[in-house]
Motif scaffolding. Structure first.
Motif, PDB file in Angstrom:
ATOM      1  N   MET C   1      45.400  66.964  52.760  1.00 54.66           N
ATOM      2  CA  MET C   1      45.130  66.212  53.987  1.00 54.66           C
ATOM      3  C   MET C   1      46.364  66.206  54.872  1.00 54.66           C
ATOM      4  O   MET C   1      47.426  65.780  54.483  1.00 54.66           O
ATOM      5  CB  MET C   1      44.776  64.755  53.604  1.00 54.66           C
ATOM      6  CG  MET C   1      44.503  63.868  54.753  1.00 54.66           C
ATOM      7  SD  MET C   1      42.819  63.994  55.291  1.00 54.66           S
ATOM      8  CE  MET C   1      42.005  63.934  53.718  1.00 54.66           C
ATOM      9  N   ASN C   2      46.179  66.705  56.060  1.00 52.71           N
ATOM     10  CA  ASN C   2      47.293  66.798  57.001  1.00 52.71           C
ATOM     11  C   ASN C   2      47.341  65.552  57.889  1.00 52.71           C
ATOM     12  O   ASN C   2      46.372  65.255  58.585  1.00 52.71           O
ATOM     13  CB  ASN C   2      47.113  68.069  57.854  1.00 52.71           C
ATOM     14  CG  ASN C   2      48.293  68.295  58.757  1.00 52.71           C
ATOM     15  OD1 ASN C   2      49.351  67.662  58.593  1.00 52.71           O
ATOM     16  ND2 ASN C   2      48.154  69.180  59.719  1.00 52.71           N
ATOM     17  N   ILE C   3      48.435  64.829  57.831  1.00 50.22           N
ATOM     18  CA  ILE C   3      48.569  63.621  58.664  1.00 50.22           C
ATOM     19  C   ILE C   3      49.958  63.626  59.287  1.00 50.22           C
ATOM     20  O   ILE C   3      50.905  63.051  58.745  1.00 50.22           O
ATOM     21  CB  ILE C   3      48.388  62.336  57.811  1.00 50.22           C
ATOM     22  CG1 ILE C   3      47.008  62.367  57.141  1.00 50.22           C
ATOM     23  CG2 ILE C   3      48.520  61.099  58.686  1.00 50.22           C
ATOM     24  CD1 ILE C   3      46.723  61.180  56.241  1.00 50.22           C
ATOM     25  N   PRO C   4      50.083  64.288  60.441  1.00 50.85           N
ATOM     26  CA  PRO C   4      51.406  64.356  61.090  1.00 50.85           C
ATOM     27  C   PRO C   4      51.985  62.957  61.310  1.00 50.85           C
ATOM     28  O   PRO C   4      51.299  62.066  61.809  1.00 50.85           O
ATOM     29  CB  PRO C   4      51.114  65.044  62.426  1.00 50.85           C
ATOM     30  CG  PRO C   4      49.869  65.818  62.184  1.00 50.85           C
ATOM     31  CD  PRO C   4      49.079  65.027  61.201  1.00 50.85           C
ATOM     32  N   GLU C  14      40.640  58.765  65.328  1.00 55.23           N
ATOM     33  CA  GLU C  14      41.222  59.481  66.462  1.00 55.23           C
ATOM     34  C   GLU C  14      42.751  59.404  66.343  1.00 55.23           C
ATOM     35  O   GLU C  14      43.293  58.478  65.766  1.00 55.23           O
ATOM     36  CB  GLU C  14      40.793  58.835  67.799  1.00 55.23           C
ATOM     37  CG  GLU C  14      39.304  58.962  68.111  1.00 55.23           C
ATOM     38  CD  GLU C  14      38.475  57.865  67.489  1.00 55.23           C
ATOM     39  OE1 GLU C  14      39.064  56.916  66.923  1.00 55.23           O
ATOM     40  OE2 GLU C  14      37.243  57.922  67.542  1.00 55.23           O
ATOM     41  N   TRP C  15      43.462  60.414  66.871  1.00 54.95           N
ATOM     42  CA  TRP C  15      44.930  60.363  66.899  1.00 54.95           C
ATOM     43  C   TRP C  15      45.401  60.389  68.348  1.00 54.95           C
ATOM     44  O   TRP C  15      44.708  60.892  69.228  1.00 54.95           O
ATOM     45  CB  TRP C  15      45.568  61.521  66.119  1.00 54.95           C
ATOM     46  CG  TRP C  15      45.100  62.911  66.523  1.00 54.95           C
ATOM     47  CD1 TRP C  15      44.145  63.653  65.915  1.00 54.95           C
ATOM     48  CD2 TRP C  15      45.606  63.700  67.624  1.00 54.95           C
ATOM     49  NE1 TRP C  15      44.002  64.868  66.535  1.00 54.95           N
ATOM     50  CE2 TRP C  15      44.876  64.923  67.596  1.00 54.95           C
ATOM     51  CE3 TRP C  15      46.568  63.522  68.613  1.00 54.95           C
ATOM     52  CZ2 TRP C  15      45.092  65.944  68.519  1.00 54.95           C
ATOM     53  CZ3 TRP C  15      46.791  64.538  69.534  1.00 54.95           C
ATOM     54  CH2 TRP C  15      46.049  65.746  69.487  1.00 54.95           C
ATOM     55  N   ASP C  29      42.464  65.340  60.734  1.00 49.91           N
ATOM     56  CA  ASP C  29      42.070  66.302  59.711  1.00 49.91           C
ATOM     57  C   ASP C  29      41.031  65.679  58.781  1.00 49.91           C
ATOM     58  O   ASP C  29      40.073  66.332  58.364  1.00 49.91           O
ATOM     59  CB  ASP C  29      43.322  66.721  58.930  1.00 49.91           C
ATOM     60  CG  ASP C  29      43.080  67.904  58.037  1.00 49.91           C
ATOM     61  OD1 ASP C  29      43.694  67.979  56.962  1.00 49.91           O
ATOM     62  OD2 ASP C  29      42.259  68.778  58.416  1.00 49.91           O
ATOM     63  N   TYR C  30      41.213  64.403  58.471  1.00 53.62           N
ATOM     64  CA  TYR C  30      40.248  63.691  57.619  1.00 53.62           C
ATOM     65  C   TYR C  30      38.870  63.732  58.262  1.00 53.62           C
ATOM     66  O   TYR C  30      37.863  64.032  57.623  1.00 53.62           O
ATOM     67  CB  TYR C  30      40.685  62.235  57.420  1.00 53.62           C
ATOM     68  CG  TYR C  30      39.721  61.406  56.604  1.00 53.62           C
ATOM     69  CD1 TYR C  30      38.710  60.661  57.214  1.00 53.62           C
ATOM     70  CD2 TYR C  30      39.798  61.378  55.220  1.00 53.62           C
ATOM     71  CE1 TYR C  30      37.809  59.911  56.471  1.00 53.62           C
ATOM     72  CE2 TYR C  30      38.896  60.631  54.462  1.00 53.62           C
ATOM     73  CZ  TYR C  30      37.915  59.897  55.099  1.00 53.62           C
ATOM     74  OH  TYR C  30      37.018  59.167  54.359  1.00 53.62           O
ATOM     75  N   PRO C  95      42.958  70.763  64.229  1.00 55.66           N
ATOM     76  CA  PRO C  95      42.601  69.484  64.838  1.00 55.66           C
ATOM     77  C   PRO C  95      43.731  68.810  65.624  1.00 55.66           C
ATOM     78  O   PRO C  95      43.456  68.030  66.529  1.00 55.66           O
ATOM     79  CB  PRO C  95      42.191  68.608  63.641  1.00 55.66           C
ATOM     80  CG  PRO C  95      42.817  69.246  62.464  1.00 55.66           C
ATOM     81  CD  PRO C  95      42.889  70.712  62.751  1.00 55.66           C
ATOM     82  N   TYR C  96      44.959  69.126  65.285  1.00 59.18           N
ATOM     83  CA  TYR C  96      46.078  68.463  65.982  1.00 59.18           C
ATOM     84  C   TYR C  96      46.679  69.327  67.082  1.00 59.18           C
ATOM     85  O   TYR C  96      47.513  68.874  67.857  1.00 59.18           O
ATOM     86  CB  TYR C  96      47.176  68.077  64.988  1.00 59.18           C
ATOM     87  CG  TYR C  96      46.695  67.132  63.912  1.00 59.18           C
ATOM     88  CD1 TYR C  96      46.529  67.570  62.594  1.00 59.18           C
ATOM     89  CD2 TYR C  96      46.405  65.808  64.213  1.00 59.18           C
ATOM     90  CE1 TYR C  96      46.077  66.708  61.612  1.00 59.18           C
ATOM     91  CE2 TYR C  96      45.944  64.936  63.234  1.00 59.18           C
ATOM     92  CZ  TYR C  96      45.786  65.391  61.932  1.00 59.18           C
ATOM     93  OH  TYR C  96      45.334  64.543  60.973  1.00 59.18           O
ATOM     94  N   GLY C  97      46.275  70.580  67.143  1.00 58.88           N
ATOM     95  CA  GLY C  97      46.875  71.504  68.111  1.00 58.88           C
ATOM     96  C   GLY C  97      45.893  71.916  69.183  1.00 58.88           C
ATOM     97  O   GLY C  97      45.633  71.175  70.140  1.00 58.88           O
ATOM     98  N   SER C  98      45.282  73.088  69.001  1.00 57.96           N
ATOM     99  CA  SER C  98      44.416  73.615  70.057  1.00 57.96           C
ATOM    100  C   SER C  98      43.155  72.789  70.263  1.00 57.96           C
ATOM    101  O   SER C  98      42.487  72.926  71.284  1.00 57.96           O
ATOM    102  CB  SER C  98      44.040  75.070  69.736  1.00 57.96           C
ATOM    103  OG  SER C  98      43.305  75.107  68.523  1.00 57.96           O
TER     104      SER C  98
END
Lengths: 488, 450, 130
Positions: C1-4, C14-15, C29-30, C95-98
């Motif tokens: 699980m990616n969580i910057p 939502e981030w 990502d979740y 999910p965090y980039g493009s």
């Protein structure tokens, strides 16, 4: 080998069914309105019959074997229904003919209304809705109209249990009502405390399926209905599960204010691969004025040796028309035929055997599958399609493996409140032997799940196709046949 | 009669369940309401039931025995024997909605083919698996247009020449929408007007402009101008069609329609007193995520074999629940199959033939009727297979005379359009013979002499 | 699980990436993992819209589910990632980039304190029953 599409089978210049030359003097066609090309396939009659015959061989059906889909009531579709629906006087009657020429149809519809009222304990019935969801929509519209008629327009809240079918909340929001979900208690009943807490003066009504989608009859049904009524709301019954109740209890008697029927479930009309259905709605006296128009009624009372004249009426406070013409008459004839053949005793036997069959099947698989709400069920029950000690095996895998045993899987992943749900409804037309065979397959598959799970994960092996790439279907959308020109 | 259980089997089963009597299974049902006595006639055998239904059927007078000139949204076309032969096959008739694609490829491919045929017939890019009928398809189009603009446009413009049932249904469906204006078909509107007259009502608050083609009165109009006006204002255009007419006429997809709806009954489905029929719904690819109803898409299975599956299902009620814009679940699957078989059996040339014959019979009937003193044409616009006649006597009176002579007359327009009292809407199809039309003309003439 | 770690997270997955007074919004990502293969993203905003925290700003559909995206903090829309509707699978792969959805001018930066930081969100995800 997949079956080619109609366009792939097409051959330029080939003709199928043709018609005679005009027997009247010709009028010029309207040249500026004529289309230049009509891109339909060109096939001979034998091409067409063979094509659809091949396609039919790729389908599982009730005629094949047990079809245990929970809340769908896949009972045998009697062939006599197909005969009666096709009788010339029914099939060739135009909906807009003068009523004097279609008294047979109108008498049938009126009688069906009376019978459905009698079966369910209501005072009025509309036969117009085209399907269960259509009936639900009508029901919520009537609830809304009822409150607005009493100058109580703030009542916009519809309570719906968490186990409900998706059409319930969808029907409510279609007419602008606010949906509030009510949880179930550990025994699968509506949680009474949560229900009470949700009741206030904005309450329009409760939509309740009883027995619910867990196959369970609410142990506090009277209290549930009383709580809603006391708060000024109406109780709507989703009649999808009526197959458990005919001759056992009438929803109107226990306090439901209105309810829809699914003729294509309880009353044996065929599912047809996705319809047509029919979703009549029964109502108590206080809602009769709000029924959709037109409503079949007696226009002139019977006199001496003259039968009554049947026709159409517009209810005083009707919610309006919900489709063209009068409803799915062809489906109504089938349901009418079914009720005529059964009578009260026959319908009660239907429900008794439906409930017996479900409990029998439940008893046979109870030791092998987790039954989250383990009490006497009605016409269906829910099992969990997973085991602690069979990691990675899901309800989906069990469903696909059942196909290898030549069975249609039960409903998957519904109701939402049971993880890895398998909702099983055998119906009353299955014999003990049929149920034994199905139970055996379920037990064998449970064993396979523990010993050789890949048999499940790779299933189905023997069906016309293996598992499909649903992601590709949604991302690379192809919704129409490729035309030969396009393929090159 | 359809429950197979023997007494012995019931006994065995009860033991397995762990109860002694059937009654023990129903203890949860409130005692005061348990086992009501249903006042229904005793059940009959199949043979007796058939006889009873036969009596009811025979007490009707229908297009089976009468020459039929009644249309108004349902038409007496000929249905080839092959249609019924296929839809009576148990594999299609008794199958469920194809949620398990591996064992439902028959239904799925048939729907895929239906989608294709209708898309091509209407000139549109995509088509769904069906709505209930022509009226509810209209209502769904109006709802879809509303949501496409996210409620920011609150006016719908309806032609008064759309079938009255369709317009009523749209209003019923949208009664929960506040601040919505549905206009264009007010009583008193000039019904002779060209659809372009609606342009005065179109503005940047219009979500949808709806026209019927051919219209309820049978007329064919050039809709290019009204489509352009609507699009310039940013509104969508929906056209309700008679699919048989598209065997001849330019399809709405070619003149810019955003949505095409229609009643598919003429495509081989029996009149059946109004149902079950078939709601046609086709649109452009760009709206694919906004449409209601099932969609079948092409894909492959694990082995790369071509196959079909229900797709974009996250639009539908079983996933979206209260966020769905439509609650439709069961639709008209078997009727869509019937229409697919019909269109396959007729094909390119057959459908054109049926459309042409319907046109020719109607025009012959029209020409002969307006020759009868007392009967007048209502308008001079081109028409397909239906036309309006101003009659010298009340329409219901004329229709009773016609019935005495074995003829089912046209629709009494005065019932739904007060300004059209005394006007009859007559339809012809490929089924009507020259002789039948001659018979109609004779009786209409006779009526004026009384 | 990616969580910057540098992002802020809302309970509804939502981030927000905050840069000065502007924010970029997307889903975690979740969330994309729960939804699985995403087939459609419908962002219902236009440049210039003033949107309050909690309002639904987009609808996401996967093969088996549908979900709403809610505005994690109030803001005025500066830019919308219109390209997402053509390639919705980016939400699964990046999910965090493009797969960013909207860029906003923060109207009420105090609201950021109602969101979780990376560590808190990680803990929250671990506790959730799927």
């Amino acid at each position: 080998m997949s079956e080619p599409t109609l366009y792939e089978l097409s051959s330029t210049g080939r003709t199928g069914v043709t018609f005679p030359e005009p027997d009247v003097p010709l009028t010029d066609l309207p040249s500026n309105f004529l289309r230049s090309d009509l891109p339909l396939p060109e096939l001979s009659e034998i091409d067409v019959i063979r094509h659809f015959t091949h396609l039919s061989h790729l389908n599982y059906s009730i005629d094949e074997n047990i079809y245990p889909l929970g809340s769908c009531t896949m009972k045998y579709n009697p062939r006599i229904n197909e005969e009666t629906a096709r009788m010339a006087g029914f099939a060739f009657s135009h909906p807009m003919q003068p009523i004097e020429t279609t008294q047979g149809n109108l008498a049938l519809m009126y009688q069906l209304q009376e019978w459905l009222q009698e079966i369910s304990g209501f005072e009025g019935v509309t036969l117009q809705p085209a399907a269960g969801a259509h009936g639900e929509f009508v029901g919520v519209m009537m609830i809304r109209a009822y409150h607005r008629d009493r100058n109580d327009a703030k009542r916009i809240k519809i309570l719906i249990p968490d186990s409900a079918h998706g059409t319930n909340p969808a029907s409510s929001s279609m007419i602008g009502m606010e949906v509030v979900t009510v949880p179930s208690d550990p025994r699968g009943n509506v949680d009474l405390e949560a229900l009470k807490a949700a009741c206030d003066d904005t309450l329009a009504g409760l939509m309740l399926t009883n027995p619910n989608t867990l196959g369970l009859f609410d142990e506090h049904i009277q209290q549930v209905i009383d709580i809603v009524h006391k708060a000024g709301g109406l109780v709507y019954g989703d009649g999808a599960n009526l197959n458990a109740l005919m001759g056992i209890i009438r929803p109107g008697d226990v306090g439901f204010d209105l309810m829809h029927f699914n003729l294509h479930k309880t009353f044996s009309t065929p599912h047809g691969g996705g319809g047509p259905g029919s979703g009549p709605v029964g109502v108590s006296a206080k809602l009769v004025d709000f029924l959709p128009e037109p409503l079949v009624d007696i226009i002139e009372e019977a006199e001496e040796d003259l039968p009554p004249l049947y026709g159409f009426k517009k209810p005083a406070k009707t919610i309006g028309r919900i489709k063209a013409f009068h409803g799915h008459f062809g489906v109504l004839v089938r349901a009418f035929t079914y009720i005529m053949m059964h009578g009260a005793a026959g319908l009660r036997t239907v429900s008794e055997m439906a409930v017996l069959n479900a409990n029998y099947l439940l008893a046979k698989v109870r030791k092998t599958y987790t039954i989250p709400y383990d009490r006497i069920c009605m016409h269906e029950f829910v099992a969990e399609g997973r085991w602690q000690d069979a990691e990675g095996v899901h309800a989906l895998d069990i469903a696909k493996r059942l196909m290898d045993y030549n069975f249609h899987p039960p409903t998957n992943y519904f109701p939402l409140i049971v993880p890895e749900a398998l909702m099983i409804e055998p119906t009353e037309t299955e014999s003990m032997q049929s149920l034994d065979a199905f139970a055996d397959a379920l037990i064998k598959i449970a064993d396979e799940a523990h010993r050789s799970p890949e048999l499940l994960k790779e299933a189905p092996h023997n069906s016309p196709t293996k598992r499909l790439d649903e992601v590709k279907a949604a991302r690379d959308l192809v919704l129409c046949c490729w035309r030969p020109e396009e393929k090159d | 009669m359809f429950t197979p259980h023997t007494k012995t089997e019931i006994s065995t089963m009860l033991k397995v369940v762990g109860v002694n009597r059937l009654e023990e299974l129903f203890q949860v049902v409130p005692e005061s309401c348990r086992y009501p006595k249903l006042n229904l006639p005793a059940g009959l055998s199949e043979m007796e039931t058939r006889q009873e239904l036969q009596l009811l059927s025979e007490s009707n007078e229908t297009a089976h025995d009468l020459a039929c000139f009644l249309g108004a949204g349902a038409y007496n076309h000929y249905s080839p024997a092959g249609v019924d032969a296929i839809i009576r096959r148990g594999e299609f008739l008794t199958a469920y909605t194809p949620y398990q694609p591996e064992i439902s490829q028959g239904t799925l491919q048939a729907i895929f083919e239906y989608q294709s045929l209708i898309a091509n017939l209407t000139g549109m890019e995509v088509c769904n698996a069906s709505h209930y009928d022509g009226a509810t398809a209209c209502a769904e189009a109006a709802v879809m247009a509303y949501h496409t603009f996210r409620g920011k446009r609150s006016k719908i413009v309806l032609s008064p020449a759309i079938h009255p049932h369709y317009r009523e249904t749209i209003r019923t469906y949208m009664q929960g929408y506040t601040n919505l204006t549905i206009t264009g078909d007010e009583p008193g509107i000039d019904l002779q007007q060209h659809p372009s007259a609606l342009k005065t009502l179109i503005d940047d608050n219009t979500s949808l402009v709806y026209i019927q083609y051919p219209d309820f009165f049978g007329r064919i109009f050039d809709l290019k101008e009204i489509v352009e006006v609507a699009h310039t204002a940013g509104a969508m255009v929906a056209v309700a069609v008679n699919p048989i007419s598209l065997g001849l006429l330019i399809p709405p997809g070619e003149f810019g329609a955003d949505i095409v709806t229609g009643e598919g009954q003429p495509l081989g489905l029996p009149l059946s007193f109004g149902g079950p029929y078939l709601g046609i719904f086709a649109t452009k690819k760009e709206y694919i995520h906004k449409i209601a109803g099932r969609l079948v898409g092409e894909t492959v299975d694990k082995d790369g074999k071509r196959a079909y599956v229900l797709t974009l299902t996250a639009r539908e009620q079983h996933i979206r629940r209260e966020r769905a814009t439509s609650n439709i679940c069961t639709n008209q699957g078997l009727m869509a199959l019937a229409s697919t078989v019909y269109l396959s059996l007729l094909g390119k040339s057959g459908l054109k033939q049926v459309a042409t014959l319907s046109y020719q019979k109607a025009h012959y009937a029209f020409e002969r009727i307006i020759q009868i003193p007392g009967y007048q044409a209502w308008n001079s616009d081109p028409f397909f297979n239906e036309f309006v006649i101003k009659c010298p006597k009340p329409v219901d009176e004329i229709n009773f005379h016609l019935l005495d002579h074995g003829i089912l007359g046209g629709y009494d327009l005065g019932l739904v359009y007060p300004k059209l009292k005394g006007h009859m809407l007559l339809a012809c199809t490929e089924v009507n013979t020259r002789q039948e039309i001659g018979g109609l003309v004779n009786v209409l003439t006779e009526v004026t002499h009384e | 699980m990616n969580i910057p770690k540098e992002l802020k997270y809302e309970k509804t997955d939502e981030w927000v990436k905050v840069e000065d007074k502007t924010g970029t919004v997307g889903i975690s990502d979740y969330a994309q993992e729960q939804l699985s293969d995403i087939v459609y993203v419908d962002i219902t905003l236009s440049v210039g819209d003033k949107v309050k925290k909690g309002v639904v700003i987009a609808s996401i559909e996967s093969v088996k589910a549908a979900a709403d995206v809610n505005m994690p903090v109030s803001g005025t829309v500066l830019e919308v990632n219109t390209g997402l509707s053509d390639t919705p699978e980016q939400v699964n792969t990046d999910p965090y980039g493009s797969a960013w959805m909207v860029k906003i001018q923060l109207d009420n930066p105090q609201e950021l304190s109602t969101l979780m930081d990376g560590a808190a969100y990680e803990k929250y995800c671990a506790e959730r029953v799927h």
